[in-house]
Design an enzyme around this catalytic site. Structure first.
Site, PDB file in Angstrom:
ATOM      1  N   CYS A   1     -29.024 -37.347  22.025  1.00 24.84           N
ATOM      2  CA  CYS A   1     -30.319 -37.961  22.350  1.00 24.84           C
ATOM      3  C   CYS A   1     -30.639 -37.736  23.823  1.00 24.84           C
ATOM      4  CB  CYS A   1     -30.290 -39.436  22.037  1.00 24.84           C
ATOM      5  SG  CYS A   1     -28.886 -40.266  22.759  1.00 24.84           S
TER       6      CYS A   1
ATOM      7  N   GLU B   1     -38.674 -33.370  20.497  1.00 20.09           N
ATOM      8  CA  GLU B   1     -37.217 -33.279  20.499  1.00 20.09           C
ATOM      9  C   GLU B   1     -36.757 -32.204  19.511  1.00 20.09           C
ATOM     10  OE1 GLU B   1     -35.068 -36.637  18.796  1.00 20.09           O
ATOM     11  OE2 GLU B   1     -33.713 -36.568  20.513  1.00 20.09           O
TER      12      GLU B   1
ATOM     13  N   GLY C   1     -31.430 -43.632  16.139  1.00 21.69           N
ATOM     14  CA  GLY C   1     -31.862 -42.513  15.311  1.00 21.69           C
ATOM     15  C   GLY C   1     -33.193 -41.983  15.779  1.00 21.69           C
TER      16      GLY C   1
HETATM   17  P1  NAD Z   1     -32.422 -40.326  11.557  1.00 23.37           P
HETATM   18  O1  NAD Z   1     -33.450 -41.225  12.132  1.00 23.37           O
HETATM   19  O2  NAD Z   1     -32.827 -39.337  10.548  1.00 23.37           O
HETATM   20  O3  NAD Z   1     -31.284 -41.213  10.869  1.00 23.37           O
HETATM   21  C1  NAD Z   1     -30.630 -42.246  11.560  1.00 23.37           C
HETATM   22  C2  NAD Z   1     -30.126 -43.261  10.556  1.00 23.37           C
HETATM   23  O4  NAD Z   1     -31.248 -43.869   9.930  1.00 23.37           O
HETATM   24  C3  NAD Z   1     -29.271 -42.669   9.445  1.00 23.37           C
HETATM   25  O5  NAD Z   1     -28.238 -43.574   9.128  1.00 23.37           O
HETATM   26  C4  NAD Z   1     -30.251 -42.567   8.293  1.00 23.37           C
HETATM   27  O6  NAD Z   1     -29.631 -42.610   7.011  1.00 23.37           O
HETATM   28  C5  NAD Z   1     -31.082 -43.819   8.515  1.00 23.37           C
HETATM   29  N1  NAD Z   1     -32.387 -43.817   7.864  1.00 23.37           N
HETATM   30  C6  NAD Z   1     -33.120 -42.756   7.440  1.00 23.37           C
HETATM   31  N2  NAD Z   1     -34.280 -43.189   6.878  1.00 23.37           N
HETATM   32  C7  NAD Z   1     -34.274 -44.531   6.983  1.00 23.37           C
HETATM   33  C8  NAD Z   1     -35.190 -45.551   6.630  1.00 23.37           C
HETATM   34  N3  NAD Z   1     -36.354 -45.270   6.028  1.00 23.37           N
HETATM   35  N4  NAD Z   1     -34.870 -46.834   6.911  1.00 23.37           N
HETATM   36  C9  NAD Z   1     -33.706 -47.142   7.522  1.00 23.37           C
HETATM   37  N5  NAD Z   1     -32.787 -46.224   7.878  1.00 23.37           N
HETATM   38  C10 NAD Z   1     -33.070 -44.939   7.617  1.00 23.37           C
HETATM   39  O7  NAD Z   1     -31.672 -39.672  12.794  1.00 23.37           O
HETATM   40  P2  NAD Z   1     -30.512 -38.591  12.756  1.00 23.37           P
HETATM   41  O8  NAD Z   1     -31.136 -37.311  12.316  1.00 23.37           O
HETATM   42  O9  NAD Z   1     -29.324 -39.122  12.040  1.00 23.37           O
HETATM   43  O10 NAD Z   1     -30.125 -38.521  14.316  1.00 23.37           O
HETATM   44  C11 NAD Z   1     -30.861 -37.811  15.226  1.00 23.37           C
HETATM   45  C12 NAD Z   1     -31.816 -38.707  15.976  1.00 23.37           C
HETATM   46  O11 NAD Z   1     -31.118 -39.803  16.548  1.00 23.37           O
HETATM   47  C13 NAD Z   1     -32.461 -37.988  17.153  1.00 23.37           C
HETATM   48  O12 NAD Z   1     -33.831 -38.297  17.209  1.00 23.37           O
HETATM   49  C14 NAD Z   1     -31.728 -38.575  18.358  1.00 23.37           C
HETATM   50  O13 NAD Z   1     -32.429 -38.507  19.561  1.00 23.37           O
HETATM   51  C15 NAD Z   1     -31.484 -39.961  17.912  1.00 23.37           C
HETATM   52  N6  NAD Z   1     -30.397 -40.559  18.696  1.00 23.37           N
HETATM   53  C16 NAD Z   1     -30.715 -41.472  19.662  1.00 23.37           C
HETATM   54  C17 NAD Z   1     -29.708 -42.028  20.463  1.00 23.37           C
HETATM   55  C18 NAD Z   1     -30.034 -43.008  21.554  1.00 23.37           C
HETATM   56  O14 NAD Z   1     -29.120 -43.660  22.020  1.00 23.37           O
HETATM   57  N7  NAD Z   1     -31.273 -43.158  21.976  1.00 23.37           N
HETATM   58  C19 NAD Z   1     -28.383 -41.641  20.257  1.00 23.37           C
HETATM   59  C20 NAD Z   1     -28.096 -40.714  19.260  1.00 23.37           C
HETATM   60  C21 NAD Z   1     -29.125 -40.181  18.475  1.00 23.37           C
END
Ligand code: NAD
Length: 494
Positions: A283, A384, A227
């Site tokens: 990502c 990003e 994430g």
């Molecule tokens: P996000 O960080 O908002 O959410 C990711 C997950 O974390 C979701 O399930 C969300 O509900 C959870 N979450 C939110 N707040 C939390 C907390 N306080 N504690 C624990 N979990 C929590 O990300 P997103 O908007 O869903 O996805 C986009 C991001 O993910 C981008 O930054 C992208 O680059 C990244 N991403 C990285 C990869 C990689 O392999 N490096 C792959 C895909 C996406």
């Protein structure tokens, strides 16, 4: 498709008093409701995963049996491939061509791959030492919390589930509350495969509610998170209270480098995919493209011409090449970045706005956007965007291109386009990124590890190396002193 998706805890589907409406981002319509886990539900999921691990019902079964369970899940995904692809498209907006040919089959293949390799990866190693033999045993870590984002809900969940389960852990999977449907459908496949109760728990929950409770719980041994860097940092904070293993797959600001000897058509088409696939919500999106000045004019003309032709529409239509962004909030964030870039001096070559087509009015669409004159001090160069926005610049000196590519806090991916693969490899060795593609983009292989550096995170997913992240190594030392009287046993002379 069901109209309601419950939680999956301790082998059973469970209602919750909290319900959440799930929206189709292509038209803003409600497509289903999903149960939203309460604190009590989260507690039940952790208790169930802990009890299942401690009982040995999963970690102690014969490896060949574990393999069979995972193969059943893989086959279950294939049996329901059409339904899963449709569901993924309805919930994320991504074109059905992508969910049909990428997300769903790749998810099945990951379960198959780790099923077929778990015995090999878990093999004990032996080291002969002076007067002793060391047996290095691979064990599961225990309870794994798997937190996934909304851009590849089924695929990223499948990577994490397949590896964690193949290694013998029990799991609690938390999808993004925007996109829980495909993994809750996967829960049915897991139930049908007959895994022991409590081995897999899937809870749809808001991150703010569930994050701290899950990640600070002492009964959890590993957190695998994909994430945003902001949430990743919070998770590192929660988990530090009682020290856990972490895998962090965070954001990126990756670069494509096009050298003057590149096959132009290949480089243009590959670069289009590298930023517009999945609406740029990847990502590994190559949001900064650096082109050698000799071919820059040709490149940018073709790139913009083709970007303008990308067909936006409802993901369920096979003709659609680009769907909507995930949410209105995501679209607003993208618009803000583009507007800011323009105000800072970037030049807009195409897109940069919500499409005029009235048929798309109710969805969260945004046109494929190309900017030039983007400078390293601008926010759009450093941060990003997570949307279909390409920043294309020219370079005349290859050292400068490497410097620009490395000039961010992230270090996830890059691509180099050149006919001279030896030169491209040399340049790749100087790029600060966990993955470098040469003359291609975005190919992931179950056999090969993937993961970033710097603020893109740490730890690997996939391959032997990714699998081993979900294990711990125990060293069992057996004395082999002749006569079995090692000095230490007589140290005090008794
Ligand atoms: P996000 O960080 O908002 O959410 C990711 C997950 O974390 C979701 O399930 C969300 O509900 C959870 N979450 C939110 N707040 C939390 C907390 N306080 N504690 C624990 N979990 C929590 O990300 P997103 O908007 O869903 O996805 C986009 C991001 O993910 C981008 O930054 C992208 O680059 C990244 N991403 C990285 C990869 C990689 O392999 N490096 C792959 C895909 C996406």
């Amino acid at each position: 498709m069901d109209s309601y998706y419950p939680l999956y805890i301790n082998g059973e589907f469970k209602d919750s008093s909290n319900k959440q409406k799930i929206t189709n981002p292509a038209n803003g319509e409600i497509i289903a409701e999903a149960a939203l886990a309460s604190k009590g539900d989260i507690e039940a999921a952790v208790t169930s995963a802990r009890a299942a691990f401690d009982s040995g019902s999963w970690r102690e079964i014969a490896l060949v049996e574990r393999k069979d369970f995972l193969l059943k899940i893989s086959q279950g995904i294939l049996d329901k491939a059409g339904e899963l692809a449709r569901l993924e498209t309805l919930n994320t907006g991504k074109p059905i061509k992508e969910s049909t040919f990428m997300d769903v089959p790749s998810s099945a293949k990951t379960f198959e791959y780790f099923a077929n390799h778990l015995e090999e990866f878990l093999k004990e190693e032996t080291k002969e030492l002076e007067n002793a033999r060391s047996q290095l045993v691979r064990e599961p870590l225990g309870v794994a919390v798997l937190i996934v984002p909304w851009n590849y809900p089924l695929l990223i969940a499948s990577w994490k589930l397949a590896q964690a389960l193949a290694a013998g852990n029990t799991v609690i999977l938390k999808p993004s509350s925007l996109t829980p449907l495909s993994v809750l459908e996967l829960a049915k496949i897991i139930q049908e495969a007959g895994l022991p109760k409590g081995v897999v728990n899937i809870i749809n929950a808001s991150g703010d509610v569930a994050g701290e409770q899950l990640c600070a719980d002492k009964r959890v041994d590993i957190i695998s998170f994909t994430g945003s860097p902001e949430v990743g940092k919070k998770i590192i904070g929660y988990s530090s209270r009682n020290v856990k293993k972490l895998i962090m797959e965070l954001g990126g600001k990756s670069a494509g480098i096009v050298l003057k000897d590149a096959d132009l058509e290949l480089a243009v088409n590959g670069s289009l995919c590298s930023i517009f696939l999945n609406q740029g919500q990847m990502c590994t999106a190559l949001s900064r493209i650096f082109v050698e000045d000799d071919i820059y004019d040709k490149f940018i003309t073709e790139f913009v011409e083709k970007a303008k032709k990308i067909k936006l529409g409802d993901g369920l239509n096979y003709e659609t090449q680009m769907g909507p962004l995930m949410s209105d909030a995501q679209r607003r964030k993208v618009i803000e970045y583009v507007e800011k870039a323009k105000s800072e001096g970037a030049k807009l070559l195409c897109g940069g706005k919500i499409p005029d087509n009235p048929e798309l009015r109710n969805g969260f669409f945004f046109e494929p956007t190309v900017l030039t004159d983007v400078m390293p001090h601008m926010a759009i160069f450093k941060e990003e965007v997570f949307g279909p926005v390409a920043c294309v610049s020219k370079f005349s000196d290859r050292d400068e291109a490497i410097q620009l590519a490395n000039a961010t806090d992230f270090a996830l991916a890059c691509a180099i386009w050149s006919e001279d693969t030896a030169l491209a490899q040399k340049l790749a060795s100087r790029i600060n990124a966990g993955a470098c593609w040469i003359n291609t983009y975005g190919m992931f292989y179950n056999e090969a590890p993937y993961g970033g550096f710097k603020q893109s995170g740490f730890g690997k997913e996939l391959g032997r190396e990714g699998f081993l992240e979900y294990t711990r190594q125990k060293n069992i030392i057996i004395d082999q002193t002749k006569g079995a009287k090692p000095l230490v046993n007589y140290w005090y002379g008794f």
